[in-house]
Design a protein around this motif. Structure first.
Motif, PDB file in Angstrom:
ATOM      1  N   ALA A   1       0.856  -1.178   0.000  1.00 34.65           N
ATOM      2  CA  ALA A   1       0.000   0.000   0.000  1.00 34.65           C
ATOM      3  C   ALA A   1       0.896   1.233   0.000  1.00 34.65           C
ATOM      4  O   ALA A   1       2.124   1.121   0.183  1.00 34.65           O
ATOM      5  N   ASP A   2       0.321   2.393  -0.224  1.00 32.92           N
ATOM      6  CA  ASP A   2       1.072   3.650  -0.238  1.00 32.92           C
ATOM      7  C   ASP A   2       2.239   3.565  -1.220  1.00 32.92           C
ATOM      8  O   ASP A   2       2.038   3.460  -2.408  1.00 32.92           O
ATOM      9  N   GLN A   3       3.476   3.530  -0.731  1.00 32.66           N
ATOM     10  CA  GLN A   3       4.659   3.550  -1.608  1.00 32.66           C
ATOM     11  C   GLN A   3       5.158   2.165  -2.016  1.00 32.66           C
ATOM     12  O   GLN A   3       5.981   2.045  -2.923  1.00 32.66           O
ATOM     13  N   VAL A   4       4.684   1.125  -1.363  1.00 36.39           N
ATOM     14  CA  VAL A   4       5.188  -0.225  -1.639  1.00 36.39           C
ATOM     15  C   VAL A   4       4.680  -0.707  -2.996  1.00 36.39           C
ATOM     16  O   VAL A   4       3.476  -0.771  -3.231  1.00 36.39           O
ATOM     17  N   ARG A   5       5.616  -1.095  -3.874  1.00 32.82           N
ATOM     18  CA  ARG A   5       5.237  -1.486  -5.231  1.00 32.82           C
ATOM     19  C   ARG A   5       5.844  -2.827  -5.653  1.00 32.82           C
ATOM     20  O   ARG A   5       5.953  -3.122  -6.842  1.00 32.82           O
ATOM     21  N   GLY A   6       6.209  -3.651  -4.698  1.00 32.87           N
ATOM     22  CA  GLY A   6       6.717  -4.967  -5.044  1.00 32.87           C
ATOM     23  C   GLY A   6       7.376  -5.632  -3.862  1.00 32.87           C
ATOM     24  O   GLY A   6       7.513  -5.062  -2.779  1.00 32.87           O
ATOM     25  N   GLY A   7       7.794  -6.892  -4.087  1.00 29.98           N
ATOM     26  CA  GLY A   7       8.508  -7.612  -3.056  1.00 29.98           C
ATOM     27  C   GLY A   7       8.065  -9.060  -2.976  1.00 29.98           C
ATOM     28  O   GLY A   7       7.119  -9.498  -3.650  1.00 29.98           O
ATOM     29  N   HIS A   8       8.794  -9.799  -2.169  1.00 27.74           N
ATOM     30  CA  HIS A   8       8.523 -11.222  -1.967  1.00 27.74           C
ATOM     31  C   HIS A   8       8.431 -11.485  -0.470  1.00 27.74           C
ATOM     32  O   HIS A   8       9.246 -10.984   0.312  1.00 27.74           O
ATOM     33  N   VAL A   9       7.428 -12.296  -0.071  1.00 25.78           N
ATOM     34  CA  VAL A   9       7.241 -12.661   1.325  1.00 25.78           C
ATOM     35  C   VAL A   9       7.335 -14.171   1.454  1.00 25.78           C
ATOM     36  O   VAL A   9       6.637 -14.916   0.736  1.00 25.78           O
ATOM     37  N   ALA A  10       8.191 -14.646   2.355  1.00 31.86           N
ATOM     38  CA  ALA A  10       8.293 -16.077   2.658  1.00 31.86           C
ATOM     39  C   ALA A  10       7.972 -16.280   4.134  1.00 31.86           C
ATOM     40  O   ALA A  10       8.494 -15.565   4.998  1.00 31.86           O
ATOM     41  N   MET A  11       7.095 -17.234   4.412  1.00 31.87           N
ATOM     42  CA  MET A  11       6.791 -17.613   5.786  1.00 31.87           C
ATOM     43  C   MET A  11       6.963 -19.117   5.922  1.00 31.87           C
ATOM     44  O   MET A  11       6.607 -19.873   5.011  1.00 31.87           O
ATOM     45  N   GLU A  12       7.479 -19.524   7.079  1.00 29.38           N
ATOM     46  CA  GLU A  12       7.649 -20.949   7.349  1.00 29.38           C
ATOM     47  C   GLU A  12       7.536 -21.190   8.838  1.00 29.38           C
ATOM     48  O   GLU A  12       8.200 -20.530   9.642  1.00 29.38           O
ATOM     49  N   SER A  13       6.655 -22.118   9.225  1.00 28.69           N
ATOM     50  CA  SER A  13       6.463 -22.512  10.627  1.00 28.69           C
ATOM     51  C   SER A  13       6.072 -21.305  11.485  1.00 28.69           C
ATOM     52  O   SER A  13       6.812 -20.857  12.359  1.00 28.69           O
ATOM     53  N   ILE A  14       4.871 -20.802  11.214  1.00 34.30           N
ATOM     54  CA  ILE A  14       4.316 -19.682  11.960  1.00 34.30           C
ATOM     55  C   ILE A  14       3.122 -20.188  12.759  1.00 34.30           C
ATOM     56  O   ILE A  14       2.195 -20.785  12.200  1.00 34.30           O
ATOM     57  N   ASP A  15       3.129 -19.956  14.071  1.00 34.28           N
ATOM     58  CA  ASP A  15       2.058 -20.427  14.944  1.00 34.28           C
ATOM     59  C   ASP A  15       1.424 -19.224  15.643  1.00 34.28           C
ATOM     60  O   ASP A  15       2.061 -18.564  16.465  1.00 34.28           O
ATOM     61  N   ILE A  16       0.159 -18.941  15.284  1.00 35.66           N
ATOM     62  CA  ILE A  16      -0.575 -17.839  15.905  1.00 35.66           C
ATOM     63  C   ILE A  16      -1.313 -18.398  17.123  1.00 35.66           C
ATOM     64  O   ILE A  16      -2.313 -19.115  16.986  1.00 35.66           O
ATOM     65  N   LEU A  17      -0.829 -18.079  18.315  1.00 38.40           N
ATOM     66  CA  LEU A  17      -1.436 -18.607  19.533  1.00 38.40           C
ATOM     67  C   LEU A  17      -2.776 -17.949  19.807  1.00 38.40           C
ATOM     68  O   LEU A  17      -3.747 -18.618  20.178  1.00 38.40           O
ATOM     69  N   ALA A  18      -2.837 -16.624  19.647  1.00 39.71           N
ATOM     70  CA  ALA A  18      -4.075 -15.876  19.863  1.00 39.71           C
ATOM     71  C   ALA A  18      -3.975 -14.586  19.073  1.00 39.71           C
ATOM     72  O   ALA A  18      -2.898 -13.974  18.986  1.00 39.71           O
ATOM     73  N   ALA A  19      -5.097 -14.162  18.481  1.00 37.54           N
ATOM     74  CA  ALA A  19      -5.128 -12.907  17.733  1.00 37.54           C
ATOM     75  C   ALA A  19      -6.579 -12.541  17.474  1.00 37.54           C
ATOM     76  O   ALA A  19      -7.463 -13.403  17.496  1.00 37.54           O
ATOM     77  N   ASP A  20      -6.810 -11.246  17.194  1.00 34.86           N
ATOM     78  CA  ASP A  20      -8.168 -10.758  16.985  1.00 34.86           C
ATOM     79  C   ASP A  20      -8.149  -9.702  15.882  1.00 34.86           C
ATOM     80  O   ASP A  20      -7.665  -8.586  16.086  1.00 34.86           O
ATOM     81  N   ALA A  21      -8.669 -10.077  14.692  1.00 35.46           N
ATOM     82  CA  ALA A  21      -8.676  -9.166  13.540  1.00 35.46           C
ATOM     83  C   ALA A  21     -10.042  -8.540  13.296  1.00 35.46           C
ATOM     84  O   ALA A  21     -10.242  -7.878  12.278  1.00 35.46           O
ATOM     85  N   ARG A  22     -10.979  -8.686  14.218  1.00 38.93           N
ATOM     86  CA  ARG A  22     -12.340  -8.203  13.980  1.00 38.93           C
ATOM     87  C   ARG A  22     -12.408  -6.689  13.841  1.00 38.93           C
ATOM     88  O   ARG A  22     -13.282  -6.164  13.152  1.00 38.93           O
TER      89      ARG A  22
END
Length: 391
Positions: free
Chosen positions: A111-132
């Protein structure tokens, strides 16, 4: 140059020092302010127990460009961003998240100024979170989509701006303790080579009877192309209008190795509004709730879909419903519904449906349907087969 840090002050100083490309966390650091990683900086834990706990009301680690965060326990308030990015940089470069146990949302945006890139995720554990409470929600097909606790979203409208990603081993929530909001959410102009999840438990927290809002356990949103989606662990949703697996994008192959389960009104097992070439649900799809269909296609297409078994428990909970042309559908161990007529959310409108076993609407066609074990409907006067289109 590596610098080991064991205090909040040492962490702050290392992050600000351009001569320190690699920060190693030793110990449990508490009551931290938000931490910004400048371009090229790496943040890792030295051993088990390396933890960053951010102060109440604070976000966590802000990424910029070419950052690597690994082998850490990161904690914010559940409704804060535990990992997020600075949208004022030109590119994400290559962001790598691996071996993280977190409380809070992971939210990465072009968003805004970001116009590219690569994201890698491996072994991510979300114990608790709230996106409401996240206000940004994509819209389509008469509804808006609640954000995921893991969100990767290209919000740029320029079609030349594309993100790439490889996402492996993402888990969220626990049985009886789901994350709130959506689970894993990818959207916008993106090319994802792999999206693989472990166990997912989510509850969108949507008020029953709401007609214009949905959430999802694993959600591929419009604009995103994924070569392979694989759900290696069970995916379970608990709330109203919670889709377990939902696709608005384009997926070459989607495989679920474990159970797909929903508990809530209009909590649909597998939904397609985009394109799926091959869909293989190798474990049962089972829903518990009024209007909680097993599988539906109301837009887009699926070339070939295979299911182990589809079972629904609730009035208006159709087993499989086809509203657009699809290829072949195979159900190995049958379809079974337990319910009569009831309310069900269809493209932003709540309508009355009987809990039909297999339904083909007027605009729906299927080239071939094979159901081993038959179709059984236990509701009074409910038909096993409704055929207004063609097979």
């Amino acid at each position: 140059m590596r610098r080991e840090v064991a205090t909040a002050e040492a962490l702050r100083d290392a992050a600000a020092d351009e001569a320190v490309p690699h920060i190693v966390v030793a110990g449990d650091l508490v009551d931290l302010p938000m931490l910004r990683l400048p371009p090229g900086k790496t943040l890792t834990g030295r051993a088990d127990g390396a933890r960053l706990r951010f102060a109440p009301g604070e976000d966590g680690v802000q990424l910029t460009t070419d950052n690597d965060v690994a082998n850490l326990d990161l904690r914010t308030d559940p409704d804060r961003r535990v990992v997020f990015n600075d949208t004022g940089v030109a590119s994400l470069g290559r962001l790598l998240l691996r071996g993280l146990s977190v409380t809070g949302m992971i939210r990465l945006l072009a968003a805004d100024q970001v116009r590219g890139g690569h994201v890698a995720m491996e072994s991510i554990d979300i114990l608790a979170a709230d996106a409401r409470g996240v206000a940004d929600r994509p819209k389509g097909y008469g509804v808006e989509v609640v954000a995921g606790v893991v969100t990767l979203w290209n919000q740029q409208h320029d079609p030349s701006v594309t993100l790439t990603a490889d996402l492996l081993g993402i888990a969220a929530g626990r049985a009886g303790a789901p994350v709130r909001g959506g689970g894993v959410f990818v959207g916008g102009q993106m090319r994802v080579s792999r999206l693989e999840t472990a166990e997912i438990h989510s509850d969108g927290g949507i008020v029953p009877g709401t007609h214009d809002r949905i959430a999802g356990g694993v959600f591929v949103v419009s604009g995103t192309t994924v070569r392979s989606v694989r759900n290696r662990g069970p995916v379970t949703t608990y709330g109203a209008n919670d889709m377990v697996l939902d696709n608005w994008g384009s997926v070459d192959r989607w495989v679920a190795d474990a159970a797909i389960t929903s508990h809530g009104p209009s909590g649909i097992g597998v939904v397609n509004f985009g394109r799926i070439d091959t869909l293989d649900i190798a474990a049962p799809v089972e829903t518990f709730g009024v209007g909680a269909r097993g599988f539906n296609v109301y837009a887009g297409t699926v070339r070939a879909a295979t299911f182990d078994r589809v079972v629904t428990h609730g009035d208006g909970a159709v087993g499989i419903q086809i509203g657009r042309p699809v290829g072949g559908i195979v159900v190995r161990r049958g379809i079974e519904t337990f319910g009569g007529s009831g309310d069900s959310l269809v493209e932003g409108v709540i309508v009355q449906l009987p809990a039909t076993g297999f339904s083909v609407k007027p605009d729906g066609t299927a080239r071939r349907v094979t159901i081993g074990g038959g179709v059984r409907c236990h509701g009074a006067g409910v038909a096993a087969l409704e055929l207004h289109g063609t097979i």
